[in-house]
Motif scaffolding. Structure first.
Motif, PDB file in Angstrom:
ATOM      1  N   GLY C  48       0.825  -1.205   0.000  1.00 18.04           N
ATOM      2  CA  GLY C  48       0.000   0.000   0.000  1.00 18.04           C
ATOM      3  C   GLY C  48       0.856   1.249   0.000  1.00 18.04           C
ATOM      4  O   GLY C  48       1.970   1.250   0.519  1.00 18.04           O
ATOM      5  N   ASP C  49       0.343   2.284  -0.640  1.00 17.54           N
ATOM      6  CA  ASP C  49       0.969   3.602  -0.543  1.00 17.54           C
ATOM      7  C   ASP C  49      -0.171   4.586  -0.289  1.00 17.54           C
ATOM      8  O   ASP C  49      -1.342   4.207  -0.349  1.00 17.54           O
ATOM      9  N   PRO C  50       0.143   5.851   0.007  1.00 15.31           N
ATOM     10  CA  PRO C  50      -0.941   6.775   0.353  1.00 15.31           C
ATOM     11  C   PRO C  50      -2.056   6.859  -0.689  1.00 15.31           C
ATOM     12  O   PRO C  50      -3.244   6.914  -0.327  1.00 15.31           O
ATOM     13  N   VAL C  51      -1.705   6.838  -1.973  1.00 18.02           N
ATOM     14  CA  VAL C  51      -2.750   6.920  -3.003  1.00 18.02           C
ATOM     15  C   VAL C  51      -3.584   5.649  -3.005  1.00 18.02           C
ATOM     16  O   VAL C  51      -4.819   5.703  -3.091  1.00 18.02           O
ATOM     17  N   GLN C  54      -5.945   5.762  -0.009  1.00 12.81           N
ATOM     18  CA  GLN C  54      -7.073   6.672  -0.266  1.00 12.81           C
ATOM     19  C   GLN C  54      -8.124   5.994  -1.142  1.00 12.81           C
ATOM     20  O   GLN C  54      -9.313   6.009  -0.846  1.00 12.81           O
TER      21      GLN C  54
END
Lengths: 260, 260, 260, 260
Positions: C48-51, C54
């Motif tokens: 996972g990454d922030p985008v 989200q």
């Protein structure tokens, strides 16, 4: 008359260097290089970044000391002092990656890598875990069979490396305490580090000239070593290392780079 | 009779490979290696990890294709497609680090690195920014002056590399669109990629045999290329690459690795 | 007449989601969200990454399913499946960091986090290591004592969480095999995963309606569960999950989100 | 009689803190917290790790000073001082991630975040790039509209934040030089930093009481500020900050946390 007969022994002094990272400075590499004969250069996984590596290699060359690789676990936050469970394939590839990365800076300037010393948790895990030891030794062999491998005497890594025909260098730690079985007292213990310069120097002299060290539990243990590790990131690192050098030289021990 | 006279030209087909990372698989490297002649192997910064690099190099050797380094910005999340402002010292050291890391896997098996091709944003920035171009060219020269450097024809990197005496290889993109000035249409534009296999194949043939390509704005532009880049991470990557190969070979173009 | 009496039981179906990262896509989160009732969303450390976070939170809200945090070790290359030795202070802070990061996306849209489920090696280590279990449970308590904690029944984490007054949710794995002591067969074993949809579905029904499962060594073991984990990153993940759903619903089991 | 009339003005003193990482220590946060009124706490991307964040928040609470978030680019090696090209979606998500992560440590102890100040290259890029400014302001608004946003007066970020109804706090830098247009002289310039304590203190007093500062090119420019940034990672950081405090207090300026 043989010149060597004047000496009470020879020893290499190695230190982990190039452990700064970006904005973060750790230790005083320039000062330390005046005092040691072999630099173990961090390879960007537990510490070091490409710019730091470049500068550290250049600095080591300018000081005429040996350059070795100091590969560690991919864990900057833990400074390579936390064990990560990895497969042998992962370990071997990780070591090859780091050796190659460092080699790039050395070859650019035209000097060879001389040795490999695993860092922190990787050093400790390789000392007791055959599977890890084998993977590291295999990577070093595959990369360059002429590299010397620095390890704890009697460790699993020493055995694995010898089994593959690598040259093993027995390492002692002047400023770390030992357990009765010859392994290091873990850093998590309060008395793992010795910070009194005179005590460290006396232990260094005793290890080099008498091949003995006193364990934390009081036992005398045998400790044959070819190189002594000093640390650059402790308070008064320079003072301690200078004391070690002076005590060794005062006793008639010659301090020269490994393999020279 | 000269065998070469039978051919309408020769071309190398290169592809970015080894871009998987840990649990994440990108592209079908094995299938792609059947179709191309040069592999640009990711070096762990924008993609790839040590295990992936080891496997990719082994696979490329098994397929008898050229192995080159594909260094990128230290930005896995952005897949090296985001520009990072770096000093020349940082750029040079970053390139040396990645070249050495990849080299380690190649030398272990006994094959040489043949070429270097910067990845993504580094490729694009080096095409127009002299400062970046110089740092990359200098790193390649310092690492191994016999390495070929793949760049966009007419780019700042081509100039910087030639100025240092490096062998520059002019690269064309069969499945990317061009602007009238010969630079690539940025990936952020909707028509940056061509996904129809027949169209890509026809452009490839035209670039190789007529040295021309039609810009996105309609102009005919000159495009002398020695290698064509195909992509492995697009939908129907295999279909497109097969079409390119068949069209080239059907026209009498010989597909051989660079420098052989 | 009590509506619940019509049902042979209720169960939640949870799945690890949001495990893509940058250019890398893992699983088909949109399809999976049609089939499950609770999403364990990766928090940027093992995946996972922030985008991605989200988007995953937005998608889960659109599907009306529970959103929970799925914190893991800081090890993208190992996908959080490699144990890293950490102190309790490091573990607690690492969990708080990941919970807060995910919470940010949920609170922005106005939905609460419902649960926490440690990922991979962290899940397994917390199941048997009291020290790790305590640190995780303490972090969850400190962050939000109303969060449900998903764990293996009988695990060290279940005990630590209950000792702190947290609501523990017993989790079963329909597509993983069990050892006779109720722990999971490690993923490194060849038969750790069950890939036949009908077999997985039958095991799910048996766990939910009869509270039993057959261990890999043949023993019948008791397995009381409140949620079943299905995986989105295996081949035919959708087919298996659909089979599980249909088998459960066909047996009269009601599939509803935890705590509703 | 109005108590405020006794004062020549009020000012907040803010400092970037919590920028240590793992083994690496940067600055003396405890000493600095004695002197300032607002802490900008690094969130793990350009500096700081979860343990450092936990400790920094606890320390700030013990000192009774404001806690704010100091999000930066995901670039530890560059200490967030290198610009990374990111989409607005990436920027917004990155800010939300970091705000949430830090919030987790504050809420656990029961104190609110008071403000947000972007770090380094993100601060500078947001000062001039509307697209970046908008993404940051939107993230702050979505996270918590009551947060104060610290920016350079007249910057793109100030405009974007005011357009969304956020409370903008005008920040001055006592130890940095300004260009005639009110922007900071980039750190790459040799005279970007002022290191003489008396000079820094005099500039601070002049900015706060006369709302003026002399640009590096000699012009007098208007500089209305509500908070002054002091740095903790420069040589003699404490000496400079003490000089600033004493000079301000000696002139009759009251030093109090923002919003109190």
């Amino acid at each position: 008359m043989d010149m060597k007969s004047q000496y009470k022994g020879v020893i290499d002094l190695n230190c982990d260097l190039g452990e700064s990272f970006g904005r973060y400075t750790l230790g005083d590499d320039t000062a330390m290089m005046e005092l040691i004969t072999s630099a173990n250069v961090a390879c960007g996984f537990h510490a070091g970044d490409p710019v730091v590596m470049q500068r550290t290699v250049s600095l080591a060359i300018a000081h005429g000391i040996n350059i070795g690789a100091h590969p560690g676990y991919p864990d900057l936050q833990g400074f390579g002092r936390r064990t990560l469970s990895m497969t042998q394939e992962e370990l071997r590839a990780m070591i090859l990656y780091q050796l190659g990365a460092l080699q790039s800076f050395a070859r650019t300037i035209g000097v060879p890598l001389r040795h490999v010393k695993p860092h922190g948790a990787l050093y400790n895990t390789a000392a007791r875990d055959e599977r890890v030891a084998e993977a590291i030794a295999q990577a070093v062999l595959d990369f360059d069979p002429s590299l010397m491998l620095l390890t704890l005497p009697g460790s699993a890594l020493a055995q694995a490396a010898r089994a593959l025909g690598l040259r093993v260098i027995k390492e002692g730690f002047a400023d770390r305490t030992y357990q009765a079985d010859g392994t290091l007292v873990p850093r998590s213990h309060p008395n793992a580090l010795i910070t009194d310069a005179a005590t460290v120097a006396a232990r260094a002299v005793r290890m080099v000239t008498q091949h003995k060290v006193t364990a934390v539990t009081g036992e005398e243990i045998s400790m044959q070593v070819e190189t002594l590790c000093v640390h650059g990131d402790t308070p008064d690192a320079m003072g301690i290392t200078q004391a070690v050098r002076q005590a060794l030289e005062g006793t008639g021990v010659r301090i020269i780079p490994l393999g020279r």
